[in-house]
Design an enzyme around this catalytic site. Structure first.
Site, PDB file in Angstrom:
ATOM      1  NE  ARG A  84      -4.433   2.874   2.499  1.00 30.65           N
ATOM      2  CZ  ARG A  84      -3.349   2.603   1.765  1.00 30.65           C
ATOM      3  NH1 ARG A  84      -3.365   1.666   0.853  1.00 30.65           N
ATOM      4  NH2 ARG A  84      -2.238   3.290   1.931  1.00 30.65           N
ATOM      5  CE  LYS A 120      -9.130  -3.183  -1.383  1.00 33.50           C
ATOM      6  NZ  LYS A 120      -8.411  -1.924  -1.462  1.00 33.50           N
ATOM      7  NE  ARG A 147      -0.384  -1.802  -8.628  1.00 35.27           N
ATOM      8  CZ  ARG A 147      -1.655  -2.162  -8.545  1.00 35.27           C
ATOM      9  NH1 ARG A 147      -1.990  -3.416  -8.426  1.00 35.27           N
ATOM     10  NH2 ARG A 147      -2.612  -1.270  -8.561  1.00 35.27           N
TER      11      ARG A 147
END
Ligand code: BTN
Length: 321
Positions: A123, A187, A318
């Site tokens: 992304r 992640k 975040r």
């Protein structure tokens, strides 16, 4: 050289010793070329190979290839009808490949998985890097009766489909808006959705997914892998489970949109009611408290200027320190 390296890797995949001479004969090339291919396997693919005089070459670990029949074996009835599965050793990006087919009507349900991407994309214009064999990377092409305007929540629903499969494997993942799948704050999986079509008419969507089985090296953000949770499933078995769930989710999404998934998504949200900072490519960051998502998948944030709504696009979020 990559082609020959893949052929030599196939010859060595069982994790046993094979002499350079036998491999050279099988592949119809010289022993020097086999030796060079072994170098590529070690240095470019980062897979250790033992080389023992008199015995030949041996991979430190057997290599488990992506395999169409192994994937199809684990597809359930409806899913087996919907998906056409293809595997490539190396492509630029599975998303790029499927986008090139997005306008041909007959390819609904095409799946392309690959061993390696030379230009994997993430992304917000980022790159997606993966070590050979350590990441499941694939894209699917799906056609919706809904227009593009109604697909805003799709990326969240795809994240939820991944979370369902991973949580069923006892991997306690959570979801970060819009579509990161996190394990222990790192992640574990990324999703890149690209659309082709117009706002009102039927839309073709390419959904690209990367899931780390082993931790990638040299990534400048917290990462996670299935191995962190003690899960060692073959990429073929994992892909089949994901395709079964994605088929159910996409059919449901086509009927009811993201609204059908919103409560379940919120229950797995990693940043709910927490202080967050939203960053944009062309604007100042915005601070606030994440208050969940709307029925179209937009993020709701309480800011100093009051409640605000952010749409999936050029935004990244975040947790505030
Ligand atoms: C992100 O989190 O930024 C999205 C990463 C998506 C990576 C996958 S790997 C398979 C597919 N092909 C690509 O080029 N990207 C997606």
């Amino acid at each position: 050289m990559a082609d020959l390296a893949f052929s030599v890797l196939r010859a060595l995949a069982d994790g046993k010793f094979h002499s350079g001479e036998t491999i050279a004969q099988e592949l119809g090339c010289s022993r020097t070329l086999v030796w060079q291919a072994v170098h590529t396997i070690e240095n470019t693919f980062a897979l250790p190979v033992y080389s023992v005089r008199g015995q030949g070459y041996k991979l430190a670990q057997p290599f488990d290839w992506l395999d169409v029949s192994a994937i199809r074996r684990d597809l359930d009835g409806e899913s087996a009808e919907v998906w056409t599965v293809a595997v490539a050793e190396q492509v630029d990006s599975t998303n790029t490949q499927l986008l090139a087919h997005a306008s041909a009507d007959e390819l609904h349900g095409l799946v392309l998985a690959t061993e390696q991407q030379t230009a994997g994309r993430g992304r917000l214009g980022r790159r997606w890097h993966a070590k050979l064999g350590s990441c499941l990377m694939f894209s699917i092409l799906w056609r919706f009766d809904r227009g593009l305007a109604e697909l805003a929540g799709l990326s969240l629903a795809v994240g939820l489909a991944l979370a369902r499969v991973l949580r069923a494997l006892a991997v306690p993942v959570v979801l970060k808006w819009p579509n990161d799948v996190l394990l222990n704050d790192g992640k574990l999986a990324g999703i890149l959705i690209e659309l082709s079509g117009d706002a009102l008419g039927p839309a073709a969507v390419v959904i690209g997914i990367g899931i780390n089985l082993q931790r990638p090296a040299d990534i400048d953000q917290p990462v996670a892998a299935l191995s962190d949770a003690g899960v060692y499933l073959s990429r073929n078995a994992l892909l089949a489970r994901l395709l079964n769930e994605l088929q159910r989710m996409l059919a449901e999404f086509d009927r009811h949109g993201f609204a059908a998934f919103r409560d379940e998504w919120m229950a797995l949200s990693s940043h709910q009611d927490q202080a967050v900072r939203l960053s944009f490519s062309h604007a100042e960051p915005v601070d606030g408290v994440a208050r969940g998502v709307a029925e179209n998948g937009a993020l709701l944030v309480d800011t100093a200027d009051g409640p605000r709504v952010f749409h999936v696009g050029e935004v990244s979020m975040r947790r505030q320190a």
